[in-house]
Write an enzyme that holds these catalytic residues in place. Structure first.
Site, PDB file in Angstrom:
ATOM      1  N   GLY A  90       0.845  -1.067  -0.051  1.00  0.00           N
ATOM      2  CA  GLY A  90      -0.283  -0.046  -0.005  1.00  0.00           C
ATOM      3  C   GLY A  90       0.763   1.420  -0.129  1.00  0.00           C
ATOM      4  N   GLU A  91       0.269   2.302  -0.531  1.00  0.00           N
ATOM      5  CA  GLU A  91       1.013   3.409  -0.506  1.00  0.00           C
ATOM      6  C   GLU A  91       0.086   4.755  -0.455  1.00  0.00           C
ATOM      7  OE1 GLU A  91       4.451   5.900  -3.164  1.00  0.00           O
ATOM      8  OE2 GLU A  91       3.442   4.105  -3.742  1.00  0.00           O
ATOM      9  N   VAL A  97       3.236   1.170   2.877  1.00  0.00           N
ATOM     10  CA  VAL A  97       2.752   0.114   3.787  1.00  0.00           C
ATOM     11  C   VAL A  97       3.583  -1.037   3.123  1.00  0.00           C
ATOM     12  CG1 VAL A  97       0.856  -1.141   5.013  1.00  0.00           C
ATOM     13  CG2 VAL A  97       0.933   1.155   4.511  1.00  0.00           C
ATOM     14  N   LYS A 113       4.252   0.402   8.367  1.00  0.00           N
ATOM     15  CA  LYS A 113       3.918   1.748   7.706  1.00  0.00           C
ATOM     16  C   LYS A 113       5.060   2.804   7.955  1.00  0.00           C
ATOM     17  CE  LYS A 113       0.466   5.186   6.607  1.00  0.00           C
ATOM     18  NZ  LYS A 113      -0.948   5.716   6.802  1.00  0.00           N
ATOM     19  N   ASP A 206     -12.344   9.629   7.439  1.00  0.00           N
ATOM     20  CA  ASP A 206     -12.281   9.225   6.149  1.00  0.00           C
ATOM     21  C   ASP A 206     -12.733   7.879   6.172  1.00  0.00           C
ATOM     22  OD1 ASP A 206     -11.496   9.266   3.546  1.00  0.00           O
ATOM     23  OD2 ASP A 206      -9.584   8.540   3.548  1.00  0.00           O
TER      24      ASP A 206
END
Length: 1008
Positions: A90-91, A97, A113, A206
């Site tokens: 992930g980014e 991540v 992370k 979020d």
């Protein structure tokens, strides 16, 4: 206006991470039919691919449209602290991540992370540390947990989280075709997680599907996790970090599709927890309809000001209206994913769910649900067919909104209003009639009040009568009379007290307490729920009565393990008591006690202990040590200590509870049963067997005296005493106790757990004692042809199937297993039972047909244990493979995901067997050779596979050596068929024996 660059960049960067073959479908869906947006993204991707080799360093498209050379940072294979990075998963804008592997002190996979190189500015680090601190404050099973934190050698901070494997919630719901009920129950769990964050003073800001990942538990249930608190905000009084975290003025924070109006208004300093309620409303909207309130493509094509204006002013369609607006094809697809036809889907969403969603999506946050739990409670009310708190907006409210949006129209309406004034003269003639109608209404009201007073007096008499025959008061009496009274009262008041809901609520409460006394918890819960529902309808001035009912209800639910149902009511109780200007401390203590019990059931023992000590201290000071509530609090405190394995601290408290109960009630009172039972449990845990048996015998004596034979508490205690007699060698006494429970059971034992336990214990022990005919007789006496004519017999039939299979009585066991499949054809466990039985019996044609049925019914199982069973069943014999390729895919999935489980040796054997059936002899032999001796069934099967693979590779001597070793291990380590008990691993016993037979046949063929 050109599309806002941020969405284009997000789609572009996500497309870069996909294979070329997957990009077209992704882009088409993301652009939602917008040809201009699609073309711009295709141009960007072509430019990116055409620039290969132009730069030696990787390029990322950053916000603002700039291209920057990505700084060199961590990559797969690097070590960060004690964590080895495996791959990037992930980014975000500031962080990356990684899937990482912890090296010590335990070996496990985690998510790590870390701040990107070049992004480690003071504000970014402050934001990063605020996310880390926000997560560290959480302690909820549905929120990703922080495990560790530190800094890289370059000084950039990182933190380590549990690895959450799952799919975003909307994809999970669609891929598993969850029903509306299933989706709502999943949503409730998310609400509870968000509520936990809010209680810790954290606003997520979020909430969206990609930040809620759902996996499947071992029991096949969905399990959500809320992730990514990267832009979380602390509420007043909280501090996430001591570093400055400056949020720029007029900076749009969050995802526009799920953003609340106050976020869109760029007033982040004024945000509170209700901004998350709005986002939850959008999420629920999407889970119900498959669409969001405002289309993504519309937001992408709008500038920032237009996006904000839509969120602030545009009213979304109700979910049911959105469903109607879909094309026929889209609606059919949405309905199919919810296991409904289109017409029923729209009808199911219309009404309660429309109101709930629209209340969460109110522009004015003061009109939204005040808490995530309040939203969850309304969803639960809907699921329970109870009235919801949400209602359609009033006419006055809608008129106000209309005026705000249409000032010109409002002016015109003002002129019309002036004209209407002149018509008031006409209404004057009706005034006299109205006065007369009012006088009649007042008379009817006085009559109704008189009737209500009479109803209350009747209710009081009935309640006193119910209490007078309670088992706790009428010691030793047969409670059959009480059950009949309760049932008849329930029937008589149903539909007859509609005009007097308060009286019915009181009676339902009394009935609930009566049912609880006789052990009918299902009826008790039904009565208490109805009582609470009625009190909620009547009037706010009955909050005290409602609180009393809910206190009893949540304790009943918690004792049954219904934590999800009880939690919103427990939290509602906290708010209820706090809202009273003249708080009743005794009721407050009960609500704290309920909260303590909830935390205990959730495994949060520290918080549970603190709460219960507060309750215990207050009650001893204000009510006295011998008050029943004080004694109860002490017992609950001891139980919490017991749950934490602090037996030395729990034991003296349990003794004190018994002593004070004896002082209060005398030495031979039914109330002593509970304290003595607690002393039994702590004695067992402390290894004091003789003392434990003495306590348990006393419990049985009391319950025999005061509870009817079918009462579950009495039956359960007798079964436990039977178990203790087995352990101490008193077989005759144990057998008599088990038979007592079976004889006292209800007519149908299928839903009566103590009787099922007694049947299982008795038959199992009779078999061990060599009394097989007596064990058969027990089953035959219950499983009569009449009883076996319907699925109600399944629990006992399943028990007999297992009994016969373990005894090696394949034919009889197979007949029972086939009957189980007939009753419940969707239950995979029964196929896993029948397949090895058919193999053991030599019924190869029936086995082949069963494997074909297994493949037909097996729809890509996500649970590796189900996939393991289905694949293993179809691989036992070489001539029963209707779809070897598909079975092999299941085996591969199990092997990929299974390492670290206790069943890993069996998973290795499954993969090796799959390779063998596919004639991958070298691969099968290599993998089978890695199986250790921790599971002898798996090792025997692995040796058989090694032998067969060696024969196929013309290594006869080695093959025979493997076969000899497998035969020897089978004889030495596995149970003997003659013992009449192959153990709970009898399926693996059959598979191991069958594979050895197959290897032996190969050896014989080789000699010929």
């Amino acid at each position: 206006m050109d599309p806002s660059p941020d969405p284009i960049i997000e789609i572009f960067n996500e497309a870069l991470g996909l294979a070329s073959s997957e990009r077209a479908a992704f882009l088409e869906g993301a652009c939602g039919g917008d040809a201009v947006l699609l073309q711009r993204l295709l141009d960007l991707l072509r430019s990116h691919e055409g620039s290969e080799g132009f730069l030696d360093e990787p390029v990322l498209l950053l916000r603002g449209g700039d291209a920057r050379v990505a700084p060199i940072g961590e990559s797969a294979g690097d070590l960060v602290g004690r964590y080895k990075l495996i791959e990037q998963i992930g980014e975000g804008g500031c962080g990356v991540v990684f899937l990482a592997e912890q090296q010590e002190p335990v070996h496990r996979q985690v998510a790590l992370k870390v701040v990107k190189p070049g992004m480690d500015t003071r504000s970014v680090i402050a934001q990063f540390e605020s996310e880390r601190q926000a997560l560290a404050m959480m302690g909820h099973p549905h929120i990703a947990q922080v495990l560790d934190a530190g800094a890289t050698d370059a000084g950039r901070p990182y933190f380590v989280m549990e690895l959450v494997r799952g799919k975003k919630i909307t994809d999970y719901c669609d891929e598993h075709s969850l029903t509306l009920r299933g989706r709502l129950e999943l949503f409730v769990q998310v609400c509870h997680a968000v509520q936990h964050a809010h209680q810790k003073g954290i606003i997520h800001r979020d909430i969206k599907p990609s930040n809620i990942l759902v996996s499947t538990t071992g029991e096949g249930m969905p399990f959500p996790k809320v992730i990514d608190f990267g832009i979380a905000k602390a509420t007043a009084g909280q501090q996430l970090t001591d570093k400055t975290f400056f949020t720029a003025f007029e900076m749009l924070i969050g995802t526009p599709t799920y953003m609340s109006p106050e976020q869109a208004a760029l007033k982040s300093v004024d945000l509170d927890t209700r901004t998350d309620i709005y986002s939850l409303g959008v999420l629920l909207y999407q889970m119900l309809t498959g669409a969001v309130p405002f289309e993504v493509r519309e937001l992408f094509n709008a500038g920032l000001d237009e996006v904000r204006r839509d969120i602030l002013e545009k009213q979304p369609l109700r979910p049911s209206s959105r469903l109607k607006s879909l094309s026929t094809g889209d609606l059919e697809k949405v309905a199919e994913r919810r296991q409904l036809d289109p017409a029923r889907l729209s009808k199911s969403v219309r009404g309660d769910l429309d109101w709930i969603v629209m209340k969460a999506l109110e522009k004015d946050r003061s009109r939204r649900y005040p808490t995530a739990n309040a939203l969850a409670m309304d969803v639960l009310h809907h699921l329970a067919n109870e009235p919801v708190n949400a209602r359609p907006p009033s006419a006055a409210y809608q008129l106000g909104k209309l005026v705000a949006r249409n000032k010109v129209l409002a002016g015109s309406l003002g002129v019309i209003a002036v004209l209407l004034v002149s018509s008031l003269a006409v209404m004057a003639t009706l005034f006299a009639k109205e006065q007369e109608a009012r006088r009649r209404a007042d008379a009817e009201k006085r009559t109704a009040l008189t009737m209500a007073m009479k109803s209350k007096r009747v209710t009081k008499v009935l309640m006193d009568m119910l209490v007078s025959v309670s088992p706790g008061v009428a010691m030793g009496r047969d409670t059959t009379i009480l059950r009949e009274l309760l049932d008849k009262t329930d029937t008589r008041i149903t539909g007859t007290l509609d005009q007097h809901p308060e009286s019915e609520a009181e009676l339902r409460f009394a009935l609930g307490m009566g049912y609880r006394e006789i052990g009918d918890v299902e009826s008790a819960e039904r009565m208490l729920k109805r009582s609470a529902e009625l009190y909620r309808k009547v009037s706010p001035h009955l909050d005290r009565e409602l609180g009393t009912v809910l206190n009893r209800l949540v304790f009943l639910q918690l004792n049954q393990g219904k934590i999800v149902e009880a939690e919103p009511e427990v939290l509602f109780l906290q708010e209820l008591w706090r809202s009273w200007p003249d708080k009743e401390e005794q009721e407050v203590s009960k609500s704290l006690e309920a909260l303590a019990m909830l935390r205990w059931r959730q495994g949060q023992l520290g918080e549970a202990e603190d709460l219960m000590r507060r309750v215990h201290t207050w009650r001893r000071e204000h009510l006295g040590a011998t008050h029943q509530d004080s004694i109860t609090a002490m017992g609950n405190l001891a139980s919490i200590l017991y749950a934490g394995k602090r037996y030395a601290e729990a034991d003296p408290l349990f003794h004190q509870v018994l002593t004070e109960s004896e002082v209060k009630y005398g030495p031979d009172h039914p109330e002593l049963s509970g304290p003595i039972w607690n002393l039994f449990t702590v004695s067992i845990a402390s290894g004091k067997t003789a003392e434990a048996k003495s306590y348990l015998s006393r419990v049985v004596e009391l319950r025999r005296k005061y509870l009817e034979p079918s009462h579950p508490h009495r039956a359960d205690a007798i079964v436990r005493l039977g178990d203790m007699n087995v352990s101490t060698g008193d077989r005759a006494e144990a057998e008599a106790l088990y038979r007592e429970v079976i004889a006292s059971g209800r007519k149908d034992p299928d839903d009566y757990v103590p009787v099922l336990k007694a049947i299982e214990r008795l038959t199992s022990n009779l078999k061990q004692w060599g009394k097989l005919e007596e064990a058969d007789a027990v089953f035959s006496g219950i499983l009569t042809p009449a009883y076996c004519s319907s699925p109600r017999c399944v629990p006992v039939l399943k028990m007999r199937t297992e009994f016969l299979a373990r005894a090696g009585r394949w034919r009889e066991a197979a007949a029972d297993a086939a009957k189980l499949i007939e009753f419940q054809p969707e239950e995979h466990e029964y196929y896993h039972t029948l397949a090895p039985l058919l193999v053991a019996e030599g019924r190869n044609e029936d086995y082949r047909k069963l494997c074909a049925e297994i493949i037909r019914r097996c729809h890509e199982p996500t649970d590796i244990f189900i996939a393991d069973r289905m694949a293993k069943d179809c691989l036992i014999r070489p001539d029963a493979l209707p779809d070897l390729e598909r079975v092999a895919l299941f085996a591969d999935a199990v092997f990929r995901q299974g390492e670290g489980y206790d069943q890993w040796p069996l998973f290795q054997v499954l993969k090796a067997l799959s390779d063998w059936r596919q004639m991958k002899f070298a691969e099968a032999a290599a993998l089978a050779g890695k199986v250790d001796h921790s599971n002898p069934h798996a090792k025997v099967a692995a040796l058989a596979i090694q032998a067969m693979a060696a024969f196929r590779q013309n290594e006869g001597a080695r093959a025979r050596a493997y076969l000899a070793e497998g035969d020897a291990l089978f004889e030495a380590k596995l149970p003997k068929l003659a013992s009449a008990d192959l153990g709970q691993d009898w399926r693996d016993w059959i598979i191991a024996r069958e594979l050895l037979s197959e290897a032996r046949a190969l050896a014989e063929a080789g000699r010929e």
